[in-house]
Design a protein around this motif. Structure first.
Motif, PDB file in Angstrom:
ATOM      1  N   ARG A 533      68.886 -76.772 -23.852  1.00 28.64           N
ATOM      2  CA  ARG A 533      67.504 -76.420 -23.478  1.00 28.64           C
ATOM      3  C   ARG A 533      67.137 -75.037 -24.006  1.00 28.64           C
ATOM      4  N   CYS A 534      68.094 -74.111 -23.945  1.00 26.50           N
ATOM      5  CA  CYS A 534      67.827 -72.749 -24.423  1.00 26.50           C
ATOM      6  C   CYS A 534      67.518 -72.741 -25.914  1.00 26.50           C
ATOM      7  N   VAL A 535      68.295 -73.521 -26.680  1.00 28.91           N
ATOM      8  CA  VAL A 535      68.075 -73.589 -28.130  1.00 28.91           C
ATOM      9  C   VAL A 535      66.669 -74.088 -28.436  1.00 28.91           C
ATOM     10  N   THR A 536      66.214 -75.064 -27.662  1.00 27.96           N
ATOM     11  CA  THR A 536      64.847 -75.584 -27.857  1.00 27.96           C
ATOM     12  C   THR A 536      63.815 -74.526 -27.492  1.00 27.96           C
ATOM     13  N   LEU A 537      64.054 -73.803 -26.401  1.00 28.92           N
ATOM     14  CA  LEU A 537      63.105 -72.775 -25.961  1.00 28.92           C
ATOM     15  C   LEU A 537      62.991 -71.634 -26.967  1.00 28.92           C
ATOM     16  N   THR A 549      65.371 -66.396 -22.351  1.00 31.87           N
ATOM     17  CA  THR A 549      66.268 -67.439 -22.857  1.00 31.87           C
ATOM     18  C   THR A 549      67.488 -66.818 -23.538  1.00 31.87           C
ATOM     19  N   THR A 550      67.268 -65.777 -24.319  1.00 33.78           N
ATOM     20  CA  THR A 550      68.373 -65.085 -24.991  1.00 33.78           C
ATOM     21  C   THR A 550      69.337 -64.488 -23.972  1.00 33.78           C
ATOM     22  N   ARG A 551      68.768 -63.917 -22.935  1.00 34.16           N
ATOM     23  CA  ARG A 551      69.611 -63.337 -21.888  1.00 34.16           C
ATOM     24  C   ARG A 551      70.417 -64.419 -21.171  1.00 34.16           C
ATOM     25  N   LEU A 552      69.784 -65.562 -20.897  1.00 35.79           N
ATOM     26  CA  LEU A 552      70.486 -66.666 -20.236  1.00 35.79           C
ATOM     27  C   LEU A 552      71.641 -67.164 -21.099  1.00 35.79           C
ATOM     28  N   LYS A 569      76.112 -74.756 -33.914  1.00 35.52           N
ATOM     29  CA  LYS A 569      75.643 -75.912 -34.687  1.00 35.52           C
ATOM     30  C   LYS A 569      74.119 -75.990 -34.724  1.00 35.52           C
ATOM     31  N   ALA A 570      73.479 -75.531 -33.632  1.00 34.13           N
ATOM     32  CA  ALA A 570      72.012 -75.611 -33.544  1.00 34.13           C
ATOM     33  C   ALA A 570      71.316 -74.446 -34.239  1.00 34.13           C
ATOM     34  N   GLY A 571      72.074 -73.577 -34.906  1.00 32.52           N
ATOM     35  CA  GLY A 571      71.448 -72.489 -35.667  1.00 32.52           C
ATOM     36  C   GLY A 571      71.151 -71.246 -34.850  1.00 32.52           C
ATOM     37  N   THR A 572      71.878 -71.046 -33.734  1.00 37.18           N
ATOM     38  CA  THR A 572      71.609 -69.901 -32.866  1.00 37.18           C
ATOM     39  C   THR A 572      71.919 -68.576 -33.554  1.00 37.18           C
ATOM     40  N   VAL A 573      72.958 -68.546 -34.424  1.00 33.54           N
ATOM     41  CA  VAL A 573      73.335 -67.294 -35.088  1.00 33.54           C
ATOM     42  C   VAL A 573      72.172 -66.766 -35.919  1.00 33.54           C
ATOM     43  N   LYS A 574      71.535 -67.642 -36.645  1.00 32.78           N
ATOM     44  CA  LYS A 574      70.406 -67.239 -37.488  1.00 32.78           C
ATOM     45  C   LYS A 574      69.248 -66.709 -36.646  1.00 32.78           C
ATOM     46  N   LYS A 575      68.982 -67.381 -35.519  1.00 34.37           N
ATOM     47  CA  LYS A 575      67.881 -66.944 -34.653  1.00 34.37           C
ATOM     48  C   LYS A 575      68.196 -65.594 -34.014  1.00 34.37           C
ATOM     49  N   MET A 576      69.435 -65.415 -33.553  1.00 30.29           N
ATOM     50  CA  MET A 576      69.805 -64.146 -32.936  1.00 30.29           C
ATOM     51  C   MET A 576      69.731 -63.001 -33.951  1.00 30.29           C
ATOM     52  N   GLN A 585      63.785 -53.879 -27.781  1.00 24.57           N
ATOM     53  CA  GLN A 585      65.103 -53.386 -27.379  1.00 24.57           C
ATOM     54  C   GLN A 585      65.808 -54.341 -26.416  1.00 24.57           C
ATOM     55  N   VAL A 586      65.054 -54.903 -25.449  1.00 22.15           N
ATOM     56  CA  VAL A 586      65.677 -55.802 -24.479  1.00 22.15           C
ATOM     57  C   VAL A 586      66.174 -57.067 -25.165  1.00 22.15           C
ATOM     58  N   THR A 587      65.329 -57.629 -26.048  1.00 22.75           N
ATOM     59  CA  THR A 587      65.731 -58.837 -26.768  1.00 22.75           C
ATOM     60  C   THR A 587      66.942 -58.557 -27.650  1.00 22.75           C
ATOM     61  N   VAL A 588      66.950 -57.402 -28.333  1.00 22.70           N
ATOM     62  CA  VAL A 588      68.075 -57.025 -29.197  1.00 22.70           C
ATOM     63  C   VAL A 588      69.363 -56.911 -28.376  1.00 22.70           C
ATOM     64  N   ARG A 589      69.249 -56.333 -27.179  1.00 21.00           N
ATOM     65  CA  ARG A 589      70.437 -56.160 -26.335  1.00 21.00           C
ATOM     66  C   ARG A 589      71.124 -57.495 -26.064  1.00 21.00           C
ATOM     67  N   TYR A 590      70.328 -58.501 -25.690  1.00 16.72           N
ATOM     68  CA  TYR A 590      70.933 -59.790 -25.331  1.00 16.72           C
ATOM     69  C   TYR A 590      71.230 -60.649 -26.564  1.00 16.72           C
ATOM     70  N   ALA A 591      70.498 -60.417 -27.654  1.00 18.13           N
ATOM     71  CA  ALA A 591      70.799 -61.138 -28.888  1.00 18.13           C
ATOM     72  C   ALA A 591      72.155 -60.717 -29.447  1.00 18.13           C
ATOM     73  N   VAL A 592      72.434 -59.408 -29.441  1.00 20.21           N
ATOM     74  CA  VAL A 592      73.717 -58.940 -29.967  1.00 20.21           C
ATOM     75  C   VAL A 592      74.858 -59.341 -29.026  1.00 20.21           C
ATOM     76  N   MET A 593      74.588 -59.429 -27.714  1.00 20.38           N
ATOM     77  CA  MET A 593      75.607 -59.935 -26.783  1.00 20.38           C
ATOM     78  C   MET A 593      75.935 -61.392 -27.095  1.00 20.38           C
ATOM     79  N   THR A 594      74.892 -62.183 -27.354  1.00 20.93           N
ATOM     80  CA  THR A 594      75.096 -63.597 -27.685  1.00 20.93           C
ATOM     81  C   THR A 594      75.892 -63.737 -28.982  1.00 20.93           C
ATOM     82  N   LEU A 595      75.562 -62.923 -29.986  1.00 21.40           N
ATOM     83  CA  LEU A 595      76.301 -62.961 -31.255  1.00 21.40           C
ATOM     84  C   LEU A 595      77.762 -62.553 -31.054  1.00 21.40           C
TER      85      LEU A 595
END
Length: 726
Positions: A533-537, A549-552, A569-576, A585-595
């Protein structure tokens, strides 16, 4: 000054001290007597320690004057022999003996006083306050400086409405211990009852000066003083206006007198209550209603009582019930004293809970409006929490969530206001799973146009309640709850994505974020579904939804390797990576955590990131920001990418070694950032031989780590990575 003169002066000084002690011992003040006894004990102890007991005076000159004609019948005072052998030494020995005897008597009296205190406490607990006072007084006869007996007796005096005696006891307790908090509490209560409001405020403020941690307690007591003072002022003003013959003031009493007639029909009382409500314009009329026994006249009327029962089927029953509910709102709005009186009236709380379950929309509307009025203030919420059955209240309120009208909006408003109170969350914790969760899950599974307007606030309220660890665990451990959240999210994904659906999605993400703070098998089992669901969002254009969604994802992925594979597989690395370059800044914080999570668990993720971030420009840039959470995870991503062949070579012409040494050497405040930098540096030197000249510097950094207490397993892992440890 000669030695003899100095000894004489010292002896005379001791005599002066003893004279002062004797005066204090003869005082009528029990506290002064006790203080003198303690000083005498100290003087004897000091005299012994100085060694003067054996040699009280070094003077060799015989200054004795012999009385050749002593009176035969003259008795020696205080047991002293009336002869030349009388000396300071004898006097001090007798004083020491007296101190020992008094010490033994004090121990015996203390035991008796404690026994009497316990007897007084038992009487107090039974409500026998006269006996409690008697026992405490007997205890004080045994031990006059026992602080707790004064404060306990003061409390008993307050129960007996002997407020001046209570104040006097508190003053004595403070003589025993000037920092006695209980003395100030009881003195404040007694002064409040005596209408000495300034003195009551002073007592409570003194508590705060002695112990600043008692801020909440002091606030509660000062609020009581404020309410009582306000009540007194209101009553004076109301009586003045009544005596002046003002129309509204006099008409309130006239209508109350008519309503006091017994055995009239429902319609008579309904009309009278409506007329009375129209007369209630401001605080003056509210106060006149109270001081003229308005609550008693209305609430004690048997006809009115029957109308407030949902089982009653008498003619015009609903009209009377609605009239009374509207009157209660009018007399209680903004009036703390009236609110308290209504809640404490026998049967009111049971009546409100029962009326909330009524099937009549107008009764529901006015009853919910009354409870909402209480929930708007801290004082009103405290009354609701103290008097209403919280479980039944929430069950009734949750039942309104399927409505699409003002009632549903007010019901969710009540829930939101109560959920902000920590006391409410703690009280409700044991019953949450049975009283709220089933209703909430049903609500999420059955989204409709009827409840769409109140659903976001309802979800947010439950999310606020999940701020309590016990409630959060109950929700997070419920597989049905997670499934219901996913069903509701699917409803948003398949919707037209208007503002109402958007608010629902944001509230859902907030709730799921709170629940994902827990780690359990239920979340692990649902991690793949949540990730899907997160990948779709992440494909939507709404910044708030993308950030949440990135934080979740950053919370969910560490709990499941399968979820990481699904995300990669769903391409999350490219999106992050895209968010790293263009996000806030907030989005970057959780995007780099996800990566960081993805590159740790998946070689494919590391390879994708190496391809996307040419020469690691973005990751290197992130290591210069102030947010150490971003820095630490950026370093971790870089470290994990060093396992990809050729990745380290791309950094040859960069300042990466200098940056990593800076972080590892101690510039970073967080130990985890230092550790990540050290590991990354080791991997970099191993992956690219041309960094070999940095080996010595790296080793020095590791030695610095050892001196600063960094865990040896971290250092060993770094050294092994750098091939410096066999």
């Amino acid at each position: 000054m000669t030695t003899e003169a100095a000894d004489l002066e010292k002896f005379l000084k001791q005599v002066d001290q003893i004279s002062e002690l004797v005066k204090e011992m003869n005082s009528n003040d029990a506290v002064s007597q006790q203080r003198a006894a303690e000083k005498a004990d100290q003087l004897i102890s000091a005299f012994k320690d100085s060694g003067e007991a054996d040699e009280p005076c070094k003077t060799r000159l015989n200054r004795t004057v012999i009385n050749n004609k002593p009176e035969r019948n003259e008795a020696a005072p205080c047991g002293l022999r009336n002869d030349a052998d009388t000396s300071q030494e004898n006097f001090m020995k007798l004083l020491e003996k007296d101190a020992q005897e008094r010490s033994e008597r004090r121990k015996e009296n203390a035991m008796l006083a404690n026994a009497l205190k316990e007897m007084g406490n038992e009487a107090f607990a039974k409500g026998d306050y006269e006996t409690a006072v008697q026992r405490y007084s007997e205890g004080l006869e045994k031990l006059r400086d026992m602080q707790v007996l004064y404060t306990n007796r003061a409390q008993a005096y307050i129960k007996l409405e002997k407020y001046k005696e209570a104040v006097n006891d508190c003053e004595w307790a403070l003589k025993c211990n000037e920092k006695c908090l209980k003395a100030y509490v009881h003195m404040g209560r007694a002064n409040l009852a005596l209408k000495n409001y300034e003195e009551a405020h002073r007592c409570y403020q003194k508590i705060l000066e002695i112990d600043p941690k008692q801020e909440r307690l002091v606030k509660d007591y000062t609020n009581q003083v404020y309410c009582e003072e306000k009540k007194n002022t209101q009553e004076k003003k109301a009586l003045e206006e009544f005596e002046q013959g003002k129309e509204n003031a006099t008409s309130v009493l006239e209508v109350l007198q008519k309503l006091a007639k017994p055995d009239q029909v429902n319609l008579y009382y309904a009309g009278g209550v409506r007329l009375l409500t129209e007369r209630i314009k401001d605080c003056t009329e509210q106060t006149l209603f109270r001081i003229n026994n308005g609550f008693s006249i209305i609430n004690s009327n048997t006809i009115v009582q029957r109308s407030l029962s949902v089982k009653s089927q008498e003619p015009f029953n609903d009209e009377l019930c609605i009239s009374v509910l509207i009157l209660w709102q009018a007399v209680c709005k903004g009036n703390e004293e009236n609110q308290q009186l209504l809640m404490q009236w026998a049967g009111t709380t049971e009546c409100l809970i029962e009326l909330l379950a009524s099937e009549k929309p107008d009764i529901q509307k006015e009853c919910v409006a009354l409870v909402l009025m209480y929930s708007l203030t801290e004082h009103g919420r405290a009354l609701l929490l103290r008097n209403l059955d919280q479980t039944k209240l929430l069950e009734r309120l949750m039942g309104y969530m399927h409505h699409q009208d003002l009632i549903a909006a007010n019901a969710v408003g009540i829930m939101a206001n109560l959920a902000a109170e920590k006391k409410f969350r703690v009280q409700f914790r044991p019953n949450f799973a049975t009283a709220v969760m089933p209703h909430f899950i049903t609500l999420l599974r059955n989204l409709s146009s009827d409840n769409r307007s109140v659903l976001p606030q309802c979800i947010s309220t439950v999310s606020n309640m999940a701020g309590d660890e016990g409630i959060r665990k109950q929700l997070a451990d419920s597989e049905e709850c997670w499934e219901a959240c996913l069903v509701a999210m699917d409803g948003y994904l398949s919707s037209s994505k208007d503002s109402q659906h958007r608010d629902i999605a944001i509230a859902l993400l907030g709730l799921m974020l709170n629940l994902s703070l827990e780690r359990n098998t239920v979340i692990q089992g649902q991690a793949v579904n949540i990730t899907a669901r997160c990948v779709t969002l992440l494909c939507c254009m709404d910044g708030d939804i993308i950030t949440k969604t990135t934080r979740l994802l950053s919370h969910i992925l560490p709990q499941s390797n399968e979820a990481v594979d699904e995300a990669v597989k769903a391409g999350t690395v490219k999106k992050m990576f895209k968010f790293l370059k263009a996000g806030g800044q907030v989005t970057v914080r959780y995007a780099v955590m996800t990566l960081a999570v993805c590159t740790k668990q998946s070689r494919q993720a590391s390879e994708e990131l190496v391809k996307l971030d040419k020469k690691f420009c973005t990751l290197v840039k992130l290591q210069s920001v102030e947010d150490e959470l971003i820095v630490g995870n950026a370093v971790l991503c870089l470290s994990q990418c060093m396992d990809v062949p050729g990745a380290a070579t791309a950094l040859l012409n960069s300042d990466i070694v200098k940056i990593l040494l800076k972080h590892a050497g101690g510039d970073a405040r967080k130990t985890t950032v230092q550790q990540n930098a050290a590991i990354a540096l080791g991997k970099l030197c191993t992956a690219e031989p041309r960094y070999g000249f940095h080996c010595r510097t790296f080793s020095v950094v590791m030695l610095c780590f050892l001196k600063r207490g960094v865990h040896t397993t971290i250092i060993n892992r770094s050294l092994k990575t750098h091939s410096l440890l066999c």
